[in-house]
Design a protein around this motif. Structure first.
Motif, PDB file in Angstrom:
ATOM      1  N   ASP A 159      59.518   7.902  49.573  1.00 54.96           N
ATOM      2  CA  ASP A 159      60.341   8.698  48.640  1.00 54.96           C
ATOM      3  C   ASP A 159      61.116   9.771  49.379  1.00 54.96           C
ATOM      4  O   ASP A 159      62.308   9.985  49.171  1.00 54.96           O
ATOM      5  N   TRP A 160      60.369  10.442  50.215  1.00 52.87           N
ATOM      6  CA  TRP A 160      60.950  11.561  50.966  1.00 52.87           C
ATOM      7  C   TRP A 160      62.092  11.074  51.863  1.00 52.87           C
ATOM      8  O   TRP A 160      63.172  11.661  51.919  1.00 52.87           O
ATOM      9  N   LYS A 183      65.224  10.118  49.995  1.00 49.64           N
ATOM     10  CA  LYS A 183      65.951  11.308  49.552  1.00 49.64           C
ATOM     11  C   LYS A 183      66.806  11.854  50.705  1.00 49.64           C
ATOM     12  O   LYS A 183      67.940  12.279  50.514  1.00 49.64           O
ATOM     13  N   ARG A 184      66.226  11.839  51.880  1.00 47.57           N
ATOM     14  CA  ARG A 184      66.976  12.325  53.041  1.00 47.57           C
ATOM     15  C   ARG A 184      68.196  11.436  53.312  1.00 47.57           C
ATOM     16  O   ARG A 184      69.278  11.935  53.595  1.00 47.57           O
ATOM     17  N   SER A 217      70.871  12.286  50.922  1.00 46.04           N
ATOM     18  CA  SER A 217      71.628  13.513  51.184  1.00 46.04           C
ATOM     19  C   SER A 217      72.528  13.353  52.401  1.00 46.04           C
ATOM     20  O   SER A 217      73.629  13.902  52.443  1.00 46.04           O
ATOM     21  N   MET A 276      75.467  11.569  51.160  1.00 45.90           N
ATOM     22  CA  MET A 276      76.264  12.419  50.284  1.00 45.90           C
ATOM     23  C   MET A 276      77.083  13.430  51.081  1.00 45.90           C
ATOM     24  O   MET A 276      78.262  13.645  50.841  1.00 45.90           O
ATOM     25  N   PHE A 277      76.442  14.060  52.067  1.00 46.15           N
ATOM     26  CA  PHE A 277      77.131  15.131  52.793  1.00 46.15           C
ATOM     27  C   PHE A 277      77.751  14.664  54.102  1.00 46.15           C
ATOM     28  O   PHE A 277      78.358  15.451  54.807  1.00 46.15           O
ATOM     29  N   ASN A 330      76.310  14.193  56.750  1.00 44.25           N
ATOM     30  CA  ASN A 330      75.817  15.106  57.786  1.00 44.25           C
ATOM     31  C   ASN A 330      74.610  14.511  58.500  1.00 44.25           C
ATOM     32  O   ASN A 330      74.330  13.316  58.388  1.00 44.25           O
ATOM     33  N   THR A 331      73.919  15.338  59.224  1.00 44.98           N
ATOM     34  CA  THR A 331      72.730  14.905  59.963  1.00 44.98           C
ATOM     35  C   THR A 331      71.544  15.703  59.445  1.00 44.98           C
ATOM     36  O   THR A 331      71.671  16.903  59.185  1.00 44.98           O
ATOM     37  N   SER A 332      70.425  15.011  59.293  1.00 43.97           N
ATOM     38  CA  SER A 332      69.227  15.701  58.839  1.00 43.97           C
ATOM     39  C   SER A 332      68.192  15.630  59.955  1.00 43.97           C
ATOM     40  O   SER A 332      68.154  14.665  60.711  1.00 43.97           O
ATOM     41  N   PHE A 333      67.394  16.685  60.052  1.00 50.05           N
ATOM     42  CA  PHE A 333      66.504  16.776  61.220  1.00 50.05           C
ATOM     43  C   PHE A 333      65.037  16.849  60.826  1.00 50.05           C
ATOM     44  O   PHE A 333      64.693  17.390  59.781  1.00 50.05           O
ATOM     45  N   ARG A 360      56.407  17.576  61.545  1.00 45.44           N
ATOM     46  CA  ARG A 360      56.226  16.140  61.317  1.00 45.44           C
ATOM     47  C   ARG A 360      56.121  15.476  62.685  1.00 45.44           C
ATOM     48  O   ARG A 360      57.095  14.936  63.198  1.00 45.44           O
TER      49      ARG A 360
END
Ligand code: ADP
Ligand code: MG
Lengths: 210, 431
Positions: free
Chosen positions: B56-57, B60-61, B64, B67-68, B70-73, B79
């Motif tokens: 799920d997590w 969601k990333r 996003s 959507m943006f 962009n990059t998620s870290f 983690r």
């Protein structure tokens, strides 16, 4: 708006024009950012009109006085680079409610306690990205982001800026108020760019103004 | 050119996965293939190949990031093992799983789908050294705190030493004053003894005068004498005078006893090693603590044996006796009984002194601590926790030893063993 010698050797009229244009660019970007954020977290997101501060390190106290509010809490910093280079600083005050925003990012209620710092990093990442994406698009430049990091568990941003061993001397700081209804939080995003990149920024703006 | 890119991707010491927005796994480079427990298949769901990823997590990333754009870290701190990749050092490594910092980057829109790259960085070395640093720091902090505590104890000890030095000074002063008082008391006493003698004689005279007058026929003289005697209350004086003098003499004697024991206790001459009578030391100490003892202690039993004189620092030994006697009386509630036993086996090179009380005793678990400086079970102001530790030091300096036996509820017994002639007497004692 605090002004100083950063741009003193330019004719004032031109600078005022540039600053107005910059302000306008940020205003538009904030509007877009708030919308996309709201759709991601399913919540009312409010981003205030950015305040521009021209700051010298020796006069951070002036910035403190000029800022709308100086919250104290966990401070997260995220570098950005590309055509422009700088850092985003966000301060999260204690007492912020993370459950709802955590859930919308698929953190369960138990998780938000355990993952609070990771959640803050991700919120910062999304916020920073959302704010600067519009700016990059309008200026037609590329901006990328580094990984966000928790740099202080409890402090205010100006104290971080005052760190005597930090390298900056003069910088442009955009102060953006930020609030998410369910987080019962209002906080500040500070987008900081060192002097060197202001010229590059202005040359982009000059292109738009032509 | 495509093969060059693929070669580069496979040569990188970084894991690379490519997926679409539905999280279908499209590509995994060699780093991932070589280090994951199971070699991943492409074209299927990412989560079927990497069930360790929280679905799920992660979705969601991905959402996003799309959507943006962009990059998620993610960071190893929060983690550590997004993917179950093995440590790259199977021999010298200390951990099974690799620590990772990952970024999830938007790659673009190709063939109707959004592509996302998951870039996995091996941060095991950083993580391990950071964790080591953190634990070292923690240890250092703990040690620092310990040091601070020790420092504080040292300061306390110092102030206690100053205090005990003051006490020693007061003792010296008292001995000095006692000495000064002793002189006048001596002549008061001898004068009183004279007075006693003289008054006895005067009374004798007056009684014989009275007897003589009885035999005289001059009634007028008799009456005059009797009237005179009655008006001066001579009969009463004759009865009272010896008593008053005896009492006064007794008081003087007591003053002399106190001054003598004060002087003996502090022994102005006692900075030097000398042959001393242990019983005399015990007695002068008992006189000093008498006012402490008399409320709770009903009986003090002196079970003295024959003792040779002992080479010692008498004032310091007296200090030990004082500490033990005061502790004993403080341990006693009422109806106390203190037994002082001294022994010397014929031919033996040492003597023993045993002081036993019938007080509340010492619980077994603290018996090992009572000789520690500052260990006290008494309230602030009542005990400093220094008495026994100082006593221990003194007995050590005499090359003897001191031991405790105690039964809670029944009483406590301290046994001191002292050599008659300690070998190294140049040893000085700090009290
Ligand atoms: N005769 C005794 N009976 C019971 N407890 C004793 C006796 N002597 C010593 N103790 C215990 O040992 C502790 C340490 O004694 P001491 O070093 O003289 O310090 P203080 O008397 O100031 O507490 C006392 O607090 C007490 O708990
Ligand atoms: Mg004591």
């Amino acid at each position: 708006m605090t002004q100083n010698s950063l741009i003193a050797n330019e004719p004032n009229e031109l600078n005022e024009l540039r600053q107005d244009a910059l302000q306008e660019i940020f205003n538009i970007s904030m509007g877009q950012a708030a919308d996309s954020l709201a759709s991601l977290v399913n919540d009312r997101v409010h981003l205030s009109v950015p305040q521009m501060h021209w700051v010298e390190k020796s006069r951070v106290q002036d910035l403190k006085a000029a800022m709308k509010r100086v919250p104290k809490g966990a401070i997260i910093c995220q570098p950005f680079f590309g055509y422009l280079k700088g850092e985003i600083l966000v301060c999260y005050e204690q007492g912020t409610q993370y459950e709802v925003i955590g859930q919308s990012l698929a953190y369960s209620r138990v998780d938000t306690q355990r993952w609070q710092h990771e959640l803050l990093l991700e919120i910062t990442n999304i916020l920073g990205g959302a704010c600067l994406r519009g700016v990059a698009e309008q200026l037609n430049i590329r901006i990328d982001f580094g990984a966000p990091a928790l740099i202080d568990r409890h402090n205010d941003v100006t104290a971080i800026l005052l760190n005597p061993s930090s390298v900056w001397v003069k910088a442009l700081m955009m102060e953006i108020g930020f609030s998410v209804q369910t987080m019962s939080m209002t906080s500040d995003i500070l987008i900081c760019m060192p002097e060197h990149y202001i010229d590059k920024l202005f040359s982009c703006i000059d292109l738009l103004l032509e | 050119m495509n093969t060059v890119y693929k070669q580069i991707l496979n040569q990188l010491n970084v894991g690379i996965l490519v997926l679409d927005e539905q999280c279908t796994l499209l590509y995994a480079n060699n780093f991932i293939r070589d280090n994951h427990k199971h070699e991943p298949r492409t074209g299927v769901s990412l989560f079927s190949q990497f069930p360790e990823i929280p679905e799920d997590w992660f979705r969601k990333r991905v959402e996003s990031v799309v959507m943006f754009h962009n990059t998620s870290f993610t960071s190893w701190q929060y983690r550590p093992h997004l993917l179950n990749l093995m440590e790259t050092r199977p021999i010298t490594g200390t951990h099974e799983l690799m620590y990772q910092s990952c970024s999830l980057a938007y790659l673009g829109h190709f063939d109707q789908r959004h592509l996302i790259g998951l870039i996995v960085q091996d941060t095991t070395q950083t993580a391990l050294s950071q964790m080591k640093l953190a634990s070292t720091l923690k240890k250092l902090n703990a040690e620092h705190r310990q040091l601070q505590k020790l420092n504080q104890q040292l300061e306390e000890a110092q102030s206690q030493l100053v205090q005990s030095e003051k006490m020693a000074a007061v003792g010296q002063l008292a001995a000095g004053v006692a000495h000064e008082i002793n002189n006048p008391v001596c002549f008061i006493k001898s004068n009183l003894e004279c007075l006693q003698d003289y008054t006895r004689k005067l009374i004798e005279l007056s009684q014989s005068v009275e007897g003589l007058i009885k035999h005289i026929d001059d009634e007028a003289l008799k009456t005059q004498f009797n009237q005179y005697k009655a008006s001066l209350d001579i009969g009463y004086i004759q009865d009272e005078l010896p008593e008053i003098l005896a009492e006064t003499l007794d008081g003087t004697q007591r003053i002399q006893d106190i001054t003598t024991s004060l002087r003996d206790f502090s022994r102005l001459d006692s900075a030097e090693w000398q042959q001393a009578d242990i019983h005399q030391g015990l007695e002068s100490t008992l006189k000093i603590v008498n006012h402490e003892l008399k409320y709770s202690v009903d009986e003090i039993v002196r079970d003295y044996g024959e003792l040779p004189s002992v080479l010692c620092l008498p004032a310091q030994l007296n200090q030990v006796f004082l500490n033990l006697l005061v502790n004993a009386s403080q341990a006693i509630d009422k109806h106390g009984r203190i037994v002082i036993q001294t022994r010397h086996e014929t031919g033996s090179e040492s003597i023993t002194i045993r002081i036993t009380d019938n007080g509340k005793g010492i619980p077994a678990e603290i018996q090992a601590k009572i000789f520690d400086p500052f260990f006290t079970t008494k309230d602030v102001g009542q005990g400093t926790g220094l008495g026994l530790s100082i006593s221990y030091g003194i007995i050590q300096a005499h090359q003897g030893n001191i031991q405790v036996t105690s039964a809670p509820g029944e009483g406590t017994s301290f046994l001191i063993k002292l050599p008659v002639t300690p070998k190294r007497t140049e040893h000085t004692v700090c009290v």
